[in-house]
Design a protein around this motif. Structure first.
Motif, mmCIF file in Angstrom:
data_model
loop_
_atom_site.group_PDB
_atom_site.id
_atom_site.type_symbol
_atom_site.label_atom_id
_atom_site.label_comp_id
_atom_site.label_asym_id
_atom_site.label_seq_id
_atom_site.Cartn_x
_atom_site.Cartn_y
_atom_site.Cartn_z
ATOM 1 N N GLU A 102 119.451 81.702 36.963
ATOM 2 C CA GLU A 102 118.040 81.943 36.517
ATOM 3 C C GLU A 102 117.806 81.793 34.866
ATOM 4 O O GLU A 102 117.006 81.158 34.368
ATOM 5 C CB GLU A 102 117.350 83.286 36.751
ATOM 6 N N SER A 103 118.809 82.197 34.287
ATOM 7 C CA SER A 103 118.798 81.900 32.661
ATOM 8 C C SER A 103 119.073 80.504 32.350
ATOM 9 O O SER A 103 118.475 79.998 31.389
ATOM 10 C CB SER A 103 119.905 82.627 32.204
ATOM 11 N N ILE A 154 116.207 78.101 30.265
ATOM 12 C CA ILE A 154 116.350 77.529 29.034
ATOM 13 C C ILE A 154 115.963 75.895 29.290
ATOM 14 O O ILE A 154 115.684 75.280 28.364
ATOM 15 C CB ILE A 154 117.823 77.574 28.591
ATOM 16 N N ILE A 155 116.232 75.337 30.443
ATOM 17 C CA ILE A 155 116.106 73.905 30.765
ATOM 18 C C ILE A 155 114.418 73.795 30.735
ATOM 19 O O ILE A 155 113.970 72.904 30.014
ATOM 20 C CB ILE A 155 116.756 73.637 32.073
ATOM 21 N N ASN A 156 113.707 74.575 31.340
ATOM 22 C CA ASN A 156 112.264 74.659 31.391
ATOM 23 C C ASN A 156 111.791 74.564 29.632
ATOM 24 O O ASN A 156 110.949 73.978 29.498
ATOM 25 C CB ASN A 156 111.569 75.920 32.135
ATOM 26 N N GLU A 216 113.397 73.815 27.059
ATOM 27 C CA GLU A 216 113.760 72.762 26.312
ATOM 28 C C GLU A 216 113.172 71.482 26.681
ATOM 29 O O GLU A 216 112.954 70.516 26.014
ATOM 30 C CB GLU A 216 115.240 72.562 26.211
ATOM 31 N N PHE A 217 112.940 71.426 27.983
ATOM 32 C CA PHE A 217 112.676 70.124 28.754
ATOM 33 C C PHE A 217 111.500 70.135 29.424
ATOM 34 O O PHE A 217 110.871 69.003 30.090
ATOM 35 C CB PHE A 217 113.862 69.341 29.365
ATOM 36 N N GLY A 218 110.868 71.284 29.938
ATOM 37 C CA GLY A 218 109.797 71.397 30.910
ATOM 38 C C GLY A 218 110.231 71.427 32.094
ATOM 39 O O GLY A 218 111.267 71.430 32.390
ATOM 40 N N ASP A 219 109.268 71.823 33.128
ATOM 41 C CA ASP A 219 109.489 71.980 34.238
ATOM 42 C C ASP A 219 109.309 70.681 35.010
ATOM 43 O O ASP A 219 108.551 70.622 35.850
ATOM 44 C CB ASP A 219 108.401 73.339 34.949
ATOM 45 N N GLY A 220 110.170 69.663 34.887
ATOM 46 C CA GLY A 220 109.718 68.407 35.487
ATOM 47 C C GLY A 220 110.688 68.092 36.639
ATOM 48 O O GLY A 220 110.572 67.081 36.934
ATOM 49 N N MET A 221 111.620 68.923 36.853
ATOM 50 C CA MET A 221 112.381 68.621 38.365
ATOM 51 C C MET A 221 111.739 68.842 39.440
ATOM 52 O O MET A 221 111.878 68.700 40.416
ATOM 53 C CB MET A 221 113.405 69.708 38.009
#
Length: 114
Positions: free
Chosen positions: A100-101, A105-107, A109-114
């Motif tokens: 979850e953490s 951090i990914i979201n 830094e990079f947004g929720d593009g997955m």
């Protein structure tokens, strides 16, 4: 693992073993990461045309037919028994604990593009 994939992976592992090179050595010679090289040799990733000559140079015993096979879309698979391996179990445990953490951090830094 599907039988044809098992046969291909067995042959690829034999070529690597015969070369006497480690994944780190192959990575250094190809400009790839050691994990990506392992993924290629386990048919979990697709060999790209511009990478093929580098892999051929690093593994001179690699037959042309296997190079062509590696350039096909990967034969990804999951063996449910794999989780019983202690290393894989601990990696899975770490992802479950920190997942979850890491996702936050990914979201961030990079947004929720997955």
């Amino acid at each position: 693992m599907e039988q044809s994939k098992l046969s291909i992976v067995t042959r690829l592992e034999a070529v690597k073993h015969k070369s006497g090179k480690s994944y780190n050595q192959l990575a250094e010679e190809t400009g790839l990461t050691n994990v990506y090289v392992a993924q290629l040799l386990r048919r979990q990733a697709q060999l790209k045309p511009d990478t093929a000559p580098k892999l051929r140079a690093a593994l001179p015993g690699l037959p042309e037919e296997l190079v062509h096979e590696m350039m096909r879309p990967p034969l990804r698979s999951y063996d449910p028994n794999l989780i019983q391996d202690p290393t894989v179990y601990r990696l899975n445990e770490a992802v479950m604990h920190f997942g979850e953490s890491i996702k936050e951090i990914i979201n961030e830094e990079f947004g929720d593009g997955m």
